[in-house]
Design an enzyme around this catalytic site. Structure first.
Site, short mmCIF file in Angstrom:
data_model
loop_
_atom_site.label_atom_id
_atom_site.label_comp_id
_atom_site.label_asym_id
_atom_site.label_seq_id
_atom_site.Cartn_x
_atom_site.Cartn_y
_atom_site.Cartn_z
CB SER A 99 -11.33 13.17 5.27
OG SER A 99 -12.42 12.42 4.77
CG HIS A 155 3.37 -17.43 16.82
ND1 HIS A 155 2.34 -16.61 17.21
CD2 HIS A 155 4.08 -17.72 17.95
CE1 HIS A 155 2.39 -16.42 18.52
NE2 HIS A 155 3.44 -17.09 18.98
N GLY A 212 10.75 11.09 -12.34
CA GLY A 212 10.06 10.45 -11.22
C GLY A 212 8.68 11.03 -10.98
CE LYS A 236 2.74 7.37 1.82
NZ LYS A 236 2.50 8.68 1.20
#
Length: 480
Positions: free
Chosen positions: A195, A459, A38, A50
């Protein structure tokens, strides 16, 4: 006869996906790995970060529960050990998943460090690389040291953190993303150097967890590859939350103390400041892993630490290929995967294989707020000679965003005024990393503004802002 049709060196996202596609095409395939199936992305990059950021997000929501009419008693405290354990568990699960995929697709795993001795032949030995992080054991049934041959050898060895002279990471006071991912405790004060996506994501994570974070960036804007307007909005939001940012600034010296660092920072205008922090994260980019592979002896051309390839992954030496980070920027997992598929489909002789169009590769940064983009920024579009139409739509005018309590953000689209071609899309705000793919598909299909305006978006969703941004570029916005 060769042992294999294809041998892939490296099992990161590029490597293992390439191996699977090769097996699907009927090619006898092996993959060589020296540390963990991986690669960095799955084990020490994309996925575990994450998981960390998800913990930070949950903490942030809990701290603001009253905004949703909920009451949570007491202080919301971060259990760093448990947060890290959850992150490592996510990676371990996926690591095992890659092993399963290798077995399912009848791909041989060769455990060790590979070196090309000539086109079509590698020698695999024990890893000579000092482990920067815990290594997974060799999967059951993996082959080991020896000489192996293949008609085609694909280098997919990825990249590692770049170190600046005099500010080299030591694993204790000066961290790379490896150490930042598994902190034993939260630093009260953290200095982040750089950054880009890695720097800002860790700055966002540690700030949300309670650290006092300062970011130092050499360029005039944070996340320098992003559209300046989007970058500016992200900076405003991050600074409003309490994160400190210095742009056009440079760390010139780092002094190591007993359990802290003292950094000399040259600010804009030449003024010098001293910033003390418990830890420093060096996030000044990455460089390709090209050393020790035997590429130089074979005459494989490299440039600035990466292997030079054509649009199909082919190097200047027949039978030797390279994909992913080691083949140059953008150094993104999804780029590596797609490059690998193109490379191995070319090897298999499939018709209709096209080189990767790097202008349509999305980029995502998972800070809070999220940032995502694809294509040309407004400035780059103008530099390229386009007369542009620019559309904007604010999160504050979207019903779903307001209902979520995430009404700060912007969707920006850039079109060619003459042709209606979508040149770029840039976003900052909640879940934009999930939204950007809509514009990626549109660009890949060469969709025009007219087709986007006639597409029905559901929507209430955040995706409605994408259409509204398009409408705004042509003076037809409906909800602003």
């Amino acid at each position: 006869m060769a042992d294999y049709d294809v041998i892939i060196i490296g099992s990161g996202p590029g490597g293992y996906v390439t191996a699977i596609r090769a097996a699907q095409l009927g090619l006898k395939t092996a993959i060589v790995e020296r540390e963990h199936l991986g690669g960095i992305c799955l084990n020490w990059g994309c996925i575990p970060t994450k998981a960390l950021l998800r913990s930070a997000e949950v903490k942030h929501l809990a701290e603001h529960a009253k905004n949703y009419g909920l009451k949570i008693e007491g202080t919301i405290a971060a259990d760093v050990k448990a947060v890290v354990e959850r992150s490592r568990g996510v990676s371990a699960r996926l690591n095992a998943g890659v092993g399963f995929l290798m077995k399912k697709n009848k791909i041989d795993v060769i455990w060790g460090e590979a070196k090309l001795v000539k086109p079509g032949e590698i020698v695999v030995g024990k890893s000579t690389k000092p482990a920067m992080q815990p290594q997974h054991p060799a999967p059951k049934g993996a082959k080991g040291e020896g000489t192996y041959t293949a008609k085609h050898i694909i280098v997919a060895t990825g990249a590692r953190p770049r170190a600046l002279p005099g500010i080299e990471p030591d694993g204790k006071l000066i961290w790379t993303y490896f150490e930042a991912m598994v902190p034993a405790e939260l630093p009260k004060r953290l200095l982040v150097m750089g950054s880009g996506a890695i720097g800002i994501e860790f700055a966002s994570f540690f700030h949300s967890m309670g650290s006092d974070v300062t970011v130092v960036e050499l360029m005039p804007t944070i996340m320098p590859v992003e559209d300046a307007e989007i970058s500016g909005l992200a900076r405003k939001s991050l600074e409003k939350s309490g994160l400190k940012i210095h742009t056009e600034a440079k760390v010139t010296k780092v002094e190591k103390l007993a359990n802290a660092v003292r950094a000399t920072v040259e600010m804009k205008g030449g003024k010098t400041e001293i910033i003390e922090a418990d830890r420093l994260i060096s996030a000044v980019g990455v460089q390709g892993n090209i050393e020790g592979l035997g590429l130089e002896a074979l005459g494989v051309k490299t440039d600035r630490g990466c292997v030079v390839v054509d649009g199909y992954g082919r190097t200047n030496v027949a039978g030797v290929y390279a994909i992913g980070d080691v083949a140059g920027p953008p150094m993104l997992a999804h780029k590596a995967e797609h490059e690998g598929v193109i490379c191995v489909e070319t090897i298999a002789g499939l018709s209709g294989v096209h080189p990767l169009d790097k202008s349509k590769i999305p980029g995502c940064t998972y800070c809070h707020p999220q940032v995502a983009s694809v294509g040309l920024t407004e400035a780059k579009a103008k530099e390229a000679g386009h007369e542009v139409r620019v559309g904007r739509f604010s999160f504050g005018a979207n019903g779903k965003a307001i209902a979520l309590g995430e009404d700060q953000g912007l969707i920006k689209t850039v079109f060619d005024r003459k042709t209606g071609q979508l040149l770029g899309a840039h976003m900052v705000g909640a879940e934009v990393t999930e939204l950007i793919q809509g514009f990626v598909v549109a660009m890949n299909l060469e969709t025009t503004e007219e087709e986007l305006m006639h597409t029905v978006f559901p929507h209430p969703t955040l995706s409605e802002m994408m259409k509204e941004s398009v409408l705004d570029a042509y003076g037809r916005v409906l909800n602003a």
